[in-house]
Design a protein around this motif. Sequence first.
Motif, PDB file in Angstrom:
ATOM      1  N   MET A  98      47.843  89.784  41.969  1.00  0.00           N
ATOM      2  CA  MET A  98      47.379  89.611  40.595  1.00  0.00           C
ATOM      3  C   MET A  98      46.027  88.899  40.461  1.00  0.00           C
ATOM      4  SD  MET A  98      49.086  91.223  38.284  1.00  0.00           S
ATOM      5  CE  MET A  98      49.100  92.545  39.516  1.00  0.00           C
ATOM      6  N   PRO A  99      45.698  87.895  41.265  1.00  0.00           N
ATOM      7  CA  PRO A  99      44.343  87.324  41.146  1.00  0.00           C
ATOM      8  C   PRO A  99      43.248  88.361  41.387  1.00  0.00           C
ATOM      9  CG  PRO A  99      45.764  85.812  42.336  1.00  0.00           C
ATOM     10  CD  PRO A  99      46.542  87.098  42.187  1.00  0.00           C
ATOM     11  N   ALA A 100      43.453  89.233  42.375  1.00  0.00           N
ATOM     12  CA  ALA A 100      42.472  90.295  42.615  1.00  0.00           C
ATOM     13  C   ALA A 100      42.450  91.273  41.450  1.00  0.00           C
ATOM     14  CB  ALA A 100      42.802  91.035  43.914  1.00  0.00           C
ATOM     15  N   ALA A 101      43.622  91.615  40.909  1.00  0.00           N
ATOM     16  CA  ALA A 101      43.680  92.516  39.755  1.00  0.00           C
ATOM     17  C   ALA A 101      42.969  91.915  38.556  1.00  0.00           C
ATOM     18  CB  ALA A 101      45.138  92.827  39.414  1.00  0.00           C
ATOM     19  N   ARG A 102      43.182  90.620  38.325  1.00  0.00           N
ATOM     20  CA  ARG A 102      42.518  89.943  37.208  1.00  0.00           C
ATOM     21  C   ARG A 102      41.007  90.088  37.315  1.00  0.00           C
ATOM     22  NH1 ARG A 102      43.086  84.263  38.490  1.00  0.00           N
ATOM     23  NH2 ARG A 102      41.337  84.842  39.844  1.00  0.00           N
ATOM     24  N   ASP A 103      40.465  89.787  38.480  1.00  0.00           N
ATOM     25  CA  ASP A 103      39.010  89.831  38.643  1.00  0.00           C
ATOM     26  C   ASP A 103      38.467  91.247  38.470  1.00  0.00           C
ATOM     27  OD1 ASP A 103      39.165  87.133  39.150  1.00  0.00           O
ATOM     28  OD2 ASP A 103      38.979  87.332  41.328  1.00  0.00           O
ATOM     29  N   LEU A 104      39.188  92.235  38.974  1.00  0.00           N
ATOM     30  CA  LEU A 104      38.740  93.619  38.855  1.00  0.00           C
ATOM     31  C   LEU A 104      38.761  94.088  37.402  1.00  0.00           C
ATOM     32  CD1 LEU A 104      40.572  95.186  41.935  1.00  0.00           C
ATOM     33  CD2 LEU A 104      38.104  94.857  41.677  1.00  0.00           C
ATOM     34  N   VAL A 105      39.837  93.763  36.693  1.00  0.00           N
ATOM     35  CA  VAL A 105      39.951  94.200  35.294  1.00  0.00           C
ATOM     36  C   VAL A 105      38.900  93.505  34.434  1.00  0.00           C
ATOM     37  CG1 VAL A 105      41.424  94.290  33.257  1.00  0.00           C
ATOM     38  CG2 VAL A 105      42.395  94.767  35.510  1.00  0.00           C
ATOM     39  N   ILE A 106      38.703  92.211  34.637  1.00  0.00           N
ATOM     40  CA  ILE A 106      37.709  91.488  33.850  1.00  0.00           C
ATOM     41  C   ILE A 106      36.311  92.033  34.120  1.00  0.00           C
ATOM     42  CG2 ILE A 106      36.563  89.249  33.584  1.00  0.00           C
ATOM     43  CD1 ILE A 106      39.304  87.947  33.786  1.00  0.00           C
ATOM     44  N   SER A 107      36.014  92.343  35.370  1.00  0.00           N
ATOM     45  CA  SER A 107      34.721  92.945  35.695  1.00  0.00           C
ATOM     46  C   SER A 107      34.543  94.270  34.974  1.00  0.00           C
ATOM     47  CB  SER A 107      34.614  93.153  37.203  1.00  0.00           C
ATOM     48  OG  SER A 107      33.393  93.774  37.545  1.00  0.00           O
ATOM     49  N   ALA A 108      35.619  95.071  34.918  1.00  0.00           N
ATOM     50  CA  ALA A 108      35.549  96.355  34.216  1.00  0.00           C
ATOM     51  C   ALA A 108      35.342  96.151  32.718  1.00  0.00           C
ATOM     52  CB  ALA A 108      36.824  97.154  34.467  1.00  0.00           C
ATOM     53  N   ILE A 109      36.008  95.163  32.157  1.00  0.00           N
ATOM     54  CA  ILE A 109      35.867  94.884  30.730  1.00  0.00           C
ATOM     55  C   ILE A 109      34.423  94.532  30.395  1.00  0.00           C
ATOM     56  CG2 ILE A 109      36.464  93.248  28.887  1.00  0.00           C
ATOM     57  CD1 ILE A 109      39.246  93.018  30.276  1.00  0.00           C
ATOM     58  N   ARG A 110      33.818  93.691  31.214  1.00  0.00           N
ATOM     59  CA  ARG A 110      32.464  93.220  30.922  1.00  0.00           C
ATOM     60  C   ARG A 110      31.427  94.318  31.086  1.00  0.00           C
ATOM     61  NH1 ARG A 110      33.499  87.314  33.726  1.00  0.00           N
ATOM     62  NH2 ARG A 110      34.239  86.287  31.824  1.00  0.00           N
ATOM     63  N   SER A 111      31.777  95.384  31.805  1.00  0.00           N
ATOM     64  CA  SER A 111      30.834  96.488  31.980  1.00  0.00           C
ATOM     65  C   SER A 111      31.079  97.631  31.008  1.00  0.00           C
ATOM     66  CB  SER A 111      30.916  97.018  33.424  1.00  0.00           C
ATOM     67  OG  SER A 111      32.174  97.602  33.662  1.00  0.00           O
ATOM     68  N   LEU A 112      32.105  97.498  30.170  1.00  0.00           N
ATOM     69  CA  LEU A 112      32.426  98.568  29.230  1.00  0.00           C
ATOM     70  C   LEU A 112      31.336  98.736  28.180  1.00  0.00           C
ATOM     71  CD1 LEU A 112      36.210  98.142  28.346  1.00  0.00           C
ATOM     72  CD2 LEU A 112      35.172 100.025  29.603  1.00  0.00           C
TER      73      LEU A 112
END
Length: 234
Positions: A96-110
């Motif tokens: 989950m820590p890796a998932a959190r970072d990946l999803v947040i990175s995707a959100i910020r690039s949307l």
Amino acid sequence: MIHRRAFLASALAVFAVPGAAHTQGTNSTIRHMLVTATRAATQRLGRFDGFFGDGLVRIPLPGLLGSTQQRLEPLGLAGPLDDLQLRMNRSAESVMPAARDLVISAIRSLTISDGLSILRGGDTAATAYLRSRTETSLGGLLRPPMEETLTDSGAYGVLDQAAGLIDQRSGIGRFFGGNRTARSSASDYREQVTDFAVEKALDGVFYYVGEEERSFRANPTRRAEDVLRGLFGQ
């Protein structure tokens, strides 16, 4: 720097009266809401029993692994497969820590082309937008850390052991592919188990991001304050 009260007022206006918000402010609010929701969802799922202890997101064994587990359960012979399921869920919790970072990175690039339409949509419209535009790429990015956690948790080893316990005379050798050896078939199943674990881990994340979005919309005052604290790192 954005003034705290001004941002809070903007967030409340966006979620309470969407038409009053400007596009840029709306998109900013959506992103901050999704980031906050992602942090809450992954924190919830990343704790002990975050997946395994939650019937809504607990990860079952895929396909024939799962059906065989169900057939063996009444006979008291499903222990190795039960262990495999537990380790799959523990792996999802660990990643989950890796998932959190990946999803947040995707959100910020949307690039959110129509923020007002998202806000005027259903209770999880922003989450659905995020998922539709990021799920495929997130799955590919999450696969390596999932493989690592499945290895570290012993899930792959348990899969191999379970395969070794099954032979043609047991009556369920077909589960491992007819005439092929159980161990070589178990190796084939590693790919399926990994893909399924990644898919279901993301299902859990998006499910609880959606629940956080519902909560935000239902109580914009409290949730806007949460977003504000996250924006300023508090």
